[in-house]
Design an enzyme around this catalytic site. Structure first.
Site, PDB file in Angstrom:
ATOM      1  N   ILE A 265       0.843  -1.205   0.000  1.00 16.93           N
ATOM      2  CA  ILE A 265       0.000   0.000   0.000  1.00 16.93           C
ATOM      3  C   ILE A 265       0.878   1.255   0.000  1.00 16.93           C
ATOM      4  CG2 ILE A 265      -1.741   1.293   1.337  1.00 16.93           C
ATOM      5  CD1 ILE A 265      -2.793  -1.526   2.247  1.00 16.93           C
TER       6      ILE A 265
ATOM      7  N   ALA B 112      -3.737   2.991   7.926  1.00 15.53           N
ATOM      8  CA  ALA B 112      -3.369   1.639   8.375  1.00 15.53           C
ATOM      9  C   ALA B 112      -4.227   1.180   9.550  1.00 15.53           C
ATOM     10  CB  ALA B 112      -1.885   1.609   8.725  1.00 15.53           C
ATOM     11  N   ARG B 113      -3.836   1.544  10.753  1.00 18.33           N
ATOM     12  CA  ARG B 113      -4.607   1.180  11.938  1.00 18.33           C
ATOM     13  C   ARG B 113      -4.500   2.298  12.976  1.00 18.33           C
ATOM     14  NH1 ARG B 113      -6.922  -1.844   9.216  1.00 18.33           N
ATOM     15  NH2 ARG B 113      -7.241  -4.083   9.452  1.00 18.33           N
TER      16      ARG B 113
ATOM     17  N   ASP C 132      -8.494   7.527   8.375  1.00 10.63           N
ATOM     18  CA  ASP C 132      -9.534   6.575   7.962  1.00 10.63           C
ATOM     19  C   ASP C 132      -9.713   5.489   9.021  1.00 10.63           C
ATOM     20  OD1 ASP C 132     -11.403   5.485   6.061  1.00 10.63           O
ATOM     21  OD2 ASP C 132      -9.931   3.931   5.572  1.00 10.63           O
TER      22      ASP C 132
ATOM     23  N   GLU D 191     -12.497   1.763  17.164  1.00 12.29           N
ATOM     24  CA  GLU D 191     -13.547   2.064  16.166  1.00 12.29           C
ATOM     25  C   GLU D 191     -14.864   1.433  16.599  1.00 12.29           C
ATOM     26  OE1 GLU D 191     -12.333   0.863  12.223  1.00 12.29           O
ATOM     27  OE2 GLU D 191     -10.487   1.997  12.385  1.00 12.29           O
TER      28      GLU D 191
ATOM     29  N   HIS E  21     -13.360   4.382   8.043  1.00 10.26           N
ATOM     30  CA  HIS E  21     -12.655   3.149   7.635  1.00 10.26           C
ATOM     31  C   HIS E  21     -13.145   2.628   6.269  1.00 10.26           C
ATOM     32  CE1 HIS E  21     -10.265  -0.484   9.328  1.00 10.26           C
ATOM     33  NE2 HIS E  21     -10.147  -0.415   8.013  1.00 10.26           N
TER      34      HIS E  21
ATOM     35  N   GLY F  82     -11.060   2.254   3.582  1.00 10.67           N
ATOM     36  CA  GLY F  82      -9.893   1.849   2.772  1.00 10.67           C
ATOM     37  C   GLY F  82     -10.206   0.904   1.625  1.00 10.67           C
ATOM     38  N   SER F  83     -10.860  -0.207   1.932  1.00  7.41           N
ATOM     39  CA  SER F  83     -11.066  -1.219   0.884  1.00  7.41           C
ATOM     40  C   SER F  83     -12.476  -1.170   0.298  1.00  7.41           C
ATOM     41  CB  SER F  83     -10.795  -2.604   1.474  1.00  7.41           C
ATOM     42  OG  SER F  83     -11.669  -2.834   2.558  1.00  7.41           O
TER      43      SER F  83
HETATM   44  C1  DGY Z   1      -7.991  -4.285   5.983  1.00  4.58           C
HETATM   45  O1  DGY Z   1      -8.240  -5.190   5.198  1.00  4.58           O
HETATM   46  O2  DGY Z   1      -7.208  -4.423   6.921  1.00  4.58           O
HETATM   47  C2  DGY Z   1      -8.684  -2.987   5.745  1.00  4.58           C
HETATM   48  O3  DGY Z   1      -8.451  -2.106   6.775  1.00  4.58           O
HETATM   49  C3  DGY Z   1     -10.153  -3.261   5.569  1.00  4.58           C
HETATM   50  O4  DGY Z   1     -10.797  -2.129   5.085  1.00  4.58           O
END
Ligand code: DGY
Length: 317
Positions: free
Chosen positions: A156, A235-236, A260, A265, A283, A285-286
């Site tokens: 990423i 990321a986290r 994000d 959370e 959140h 991201g994906s």
């Molecule tokens: C993941 O896959 O870790 C992403 O944060 C999900 O959106």
């Protein structure tokens, strides 16, 4: 036929795929299972297809039935699962790498743009109405010529670097090890976090959450950043000490944040909610159809590979 528990609702085509291979129990209402309910529901199952919202800590894992041999996490991150506890119980844990790189990097770039160009304030002003163009209306930070520090130059991070470079940013990174020149694409490697932070006009956090990275961006390390830096996190949330970051925003050490992901959370620190310089997303991201489909299919494939061979290439413990 192996029996699996799918803890969260998946896109329909993915549930159909799982149903064709396993005797699957689905979560029709997409309810968030408590740890107690998850343990209960997994009785009689051979595997669990989990999501990042399932807290599979040691206490939960130790109470899973002996029949559970695999937890296939529907995410690339696996901070929600105690890998050691799973290993001790002989449970394989898998994740879904690669397939979400592009979508997550897109959000990573959006965070950089949104935070630097004051998107939250702009959206609010546009919605309120009554604004008048002026030469100094919501002046932001231009990306062209600005140094971008990438913390965690995995898949990423590398994709964000590629896009940011095309926007004229100068790329620096810190990683456990230096990448090959081909993967670096001209980015400058920094051996220590301190060295990276000291050149990061904009920081993009892309590393996984682990014992080593939890609270890595904290009261002390924030001080290494140049004054007025922008901090983004795709990321986290566990990597950032929130109180220290909000304090840094308040005293303008940090110009803006783009986030994000959050600790705890969805109950993010309210300091971010109120702050005009926080560009925040839930959140995402994906969150594209292509990516969520690919992730769920891969989580199903991981289960199938494990049940067929006793192993899986995406095993993480
Ligand atoms: C993941 O896959 O870790 C992403 O944060 C999900 O959106």
């Amino acid at each position: 036929m192996k029996k699996i528990l799918v803890t969260r609702k998946l896109l329909r085509s993915c549930e159909e795929k799982a149903q064709g291979i396993f005797k699957a129990t689905f979560n029709l209402n997409d309810e968030l299972y408590s740890q107690k309910k998850l343990i209960e529901m997994s009785k009689g199952c051979d595997g669990i297809l989990s999501a990042l919202t399932d807290k599979l800590d040691a206490n939960t894992i130790n109470q899973l039935p002996d029949s559970i041999k695999i937890i296939s996490n529907f995410a690339v991150g696996f901070g929600n699962i105690d890998l050691e506890a799973a290993k001790k119980r002989g449970i394989t844990v898998t994740n879904t790498p690669d397939v979400l790189t592009d979508a997550t990097a897109e959000i990573g770039v959006l965070l950089i743009l949104g935070a630097c160009r004051r998107a939250s304030e702009g959206i609010e002003k546009a919605r309120e109405g009554g604004w008048v163009w002026s030469a100094d209306l919501l002046i932001g930070k231009q990306l062209t010529g600005t140094r971008l520090g990438i913390l965690g130059m995995g898949r990423i991070g590398q994709k964000i670097a590629k896009v940011a470079k095309s926007l004229g940013m100068i790329i620096h990174y810190h990683n456990r090890s230096k990448l090959s020149e081909e993967k670096e694409q001209g980015a400058v490697y920094h051996k220590t976090l301190k060295d990276l932070l000291s050149v990061s006009d904009v920081l993009s956090i892309c590393c996984p959450a682990s014992k080593e990275t939890i609270d890595m961006i904290n009261k002390d390390t924030i001080e290494y950043l140049p004054k007025g830096a922008v901090v983004t996190n795709v990321a986290r949330g566990d990597i950032v000490e929130d109180e220290a970051m909000i304090d840094a925003l308040n005293r303008r050490k940090v110009y803006a944040v783009g986030l994000d992901v959050y600790k705890n959370e969805p109950n993010l620190n309210t300091g971010y909610l109120k702050h005009p310089s926080a560009f925040i997303l839930p959140h995402l991201g994906s969150a594209t159809k292509e990516t969520r489909t690919a992730m769920a299919n891969l989580a199903v494939d991981n289960l199938e590979e494990f049940f067929n061979t006793g192993n899986c290439k995406n095993k993480v413990n």
